[in-house]
Design an enzyme around this catalytic site. Structure first.
Site, PDB file in Angstrom:
ATOM      1  N   LEU A   1      80.388  71.215  96.630  1.00 36.51           N
ATOM      2  CA  LEU A   1      80.875  70.087  97.283  1.00 36.51           C
ATOM      3  C   LEU A   1      82.353  70.393  97.913  1.00 36.51           C
ATOM      4  O   LEU A   1      83.197  70.998  97.158  1.00 36.51           O
ATOM      5  CB  LEU A   1      81.116  68.981  96.467  1.00 36.51           C
ATOM      6  N   HIS A   2      82.692  70.097  98.992  1.00 38.59           N
ATOM      7  CA  HIS A   2      84.035  70.397  99.513  1.00 38.59           C
ATOM      8  C   HIS A   2      84.622  69.511 100.701  1.00 38.59           C
ATOM      9  O   HIS A   2      85.628  69.426 101.041  1.00 38.59           O
ATOM     10  CB  HIS A   2      84.301  71.669  99.919  1.00 38.59           C
ATOM     11  N   ARG A   3      83.742  68.559 101.184  1.00 38.44           N
ATOM     12  CA  ARG A   3      83.858  67.750 102.269  1.00 38.44           C
ATOM     13  C   ARG A   3      84.935  66.563 101.845  1.00 38.44           C
ATOM     14  O   ARG A   3      84.614  66.042 101.072  1.00 38.44           O
ATOM     15  CB  ARG A   3      82.612  67.343 103.203  1.00 38.44           C
TER      16      ARG A   3
END
Length: 369
Positions: free
Chosen positions: A212-214
């Protein structure tokens, strides 16, 4: 014959993976092309930078831009200012950008302001979500590009619908998959590679991988907490390995996010170690664009934790499901995916490891007048 000079732009981890196959092909034709590799400095962490260059077999950049800025707009402006200096000092025939990160947009605008031919790899992808920073970057970059290299049929359709000249649109395949196959072969042929995650992988045997990074997922406490609520539930039936992006780690601490014991938070991994981990996972849950494609190419089930995807071929092939960010939907989609017979993707046109060769062939023949 004078050599064609190409400036290659990278700034974030996905760019490195996509540019490595291009560089290998350009180096085969050093009598035709000169290239300069410019790193915009968009990602500053060594874990997200130098280690990938070394592992992907890429030469060090000819120049790291000394751009500054904290907000997205400040960073774009800083990159533009420094990249203009680079272009004026080493004026190229072509600027080649990949993907949809801020570096892509910044250097594209500078190129056109200086009347340099602009080439966009991974052109035409559209999520339809104007709230997504990458979507804005894609649309603007494509609106000013001179030559488009496309990964899947939807990209061709999108560019034609936006009024671009069909003669400048080339469906060549996916350089991300070129790199995937190249690295997987290296992994398959090396018996003595040891990774820090090998012990954990062997101990768990069956596991899920999460990335997860957005900003839309990890910068909002309610959205991020809801996603982790679902991941915590998933971990009760299947252990979860979670390499944590620096942005995500910062917000875990900021929001005081709690995880079950069956979720293993680890540092970001090199490309090869991460490939070794996810290729054998029961399922990948991600908000990454490239990982949707890579899991499809290796027939690994993927649940995309977003409300849309700009890579519809991954869904039509049946390996990827767009599940949104609602915890109940994430959990239900996981159960459905994990209980479904694992699909085998036979072949996607041009996802064969030779996209970079097709791109460089087109660059040789393009009219630069």
């Amino acid at each position: 014959m004078n050599k064609l000079s190409i400036t290659l732009v990278v700034g974030a981890r996905p760019n490195f993976m996509k540019m490595a196959p291009i560089i290998r092909e350009l180096e085969k034709l050093d009598k035709i092309f000169n290239y300069r590799l410019i790193h915009t400095g968009q990602h500053r962490s060594i874990k997200m930078n130098e280690v990938f260059f070394n592992e992907l077999g890429m030469p060090p950049p000819h120049l790291y831009l000394k751009s500054k800025g904290e907000t997205s707009v400040e960073k774009i402006a800083g990159i533009m200012e420094e990249f203009e200096k680079e272009c004026l000092n080493n004026f190229p025939d072509i600027v080649l950008v990949v993907g949809d990160v801020n570096s892509t947009l910044a250097c594209s605008i500078v190129s056109k302001k200086l009347n340099i031919k602009l080439v966009h790899i991974e052109a035409g992808l559209r999520s339809g979500d104007s709230q997504m920073p990458e979507e804005i970057n894609r649309i603007i970059t494509d609106s000013i590009s001179d030559l488009f290299f496309v990964t899947e049929p939807s990209g061709v359709d999108n560019l034609i619908n936006e009024g671009h000249n069909l003669n400048r649109i080339h469906y060549v395949g996916n350089v991300m998959i070129d790199n995937l196959f190249y690295q997987k072969e290296k992994l398959d042929n090396s018996r003595d590679i040891y990774f820090s995650t090998s012990k954990l992988k062997n101990k768990l045997k069956k596991y899920a991988v999460v990335t997860l990074h957005r900003p839309s997922n990890v910068d909002n406490i309610d959205v991020f907490s809801g996603i982790i609520q679902a991941i915590n539930q998933i971990s009760l039936s299947l252990p979860v390995i979670f390499p944590v992006h620096p942005r995500t780690r910062k917000n875990i601490n900021k929001f005081n996010i709690k995880f079950n014991d069956n979720i293993f938070l680890i540092e970001p991994l090199s490309y090869l170690e991460f490939l070794n981990l996810w290729k054998d996972a029961e399922i990948v849950l991600t908000d990454s664009g490239g990982l949707q494609e890579e899991t499809t190419a290796l027939s690994v089930p993927c649940n995309t934790i977003r409300n849309n995807t700009e890579r519809p071929i991954t869904v039509s092939e049946g390996t990827n499901t767009v599940v949104g960010t609602d915890p109940t939907n994430i959990l239900n989609a996981f159960k459905e995916t994990i209980n479904k017979k694992r699909l085998k993707v036979t072949s996607i046109k041009f996802w064969d490891g030779d996209a970079a060769a097709r791109i460089v062939e087109q660059l040789k023949n393009f009219n630069y007048e």
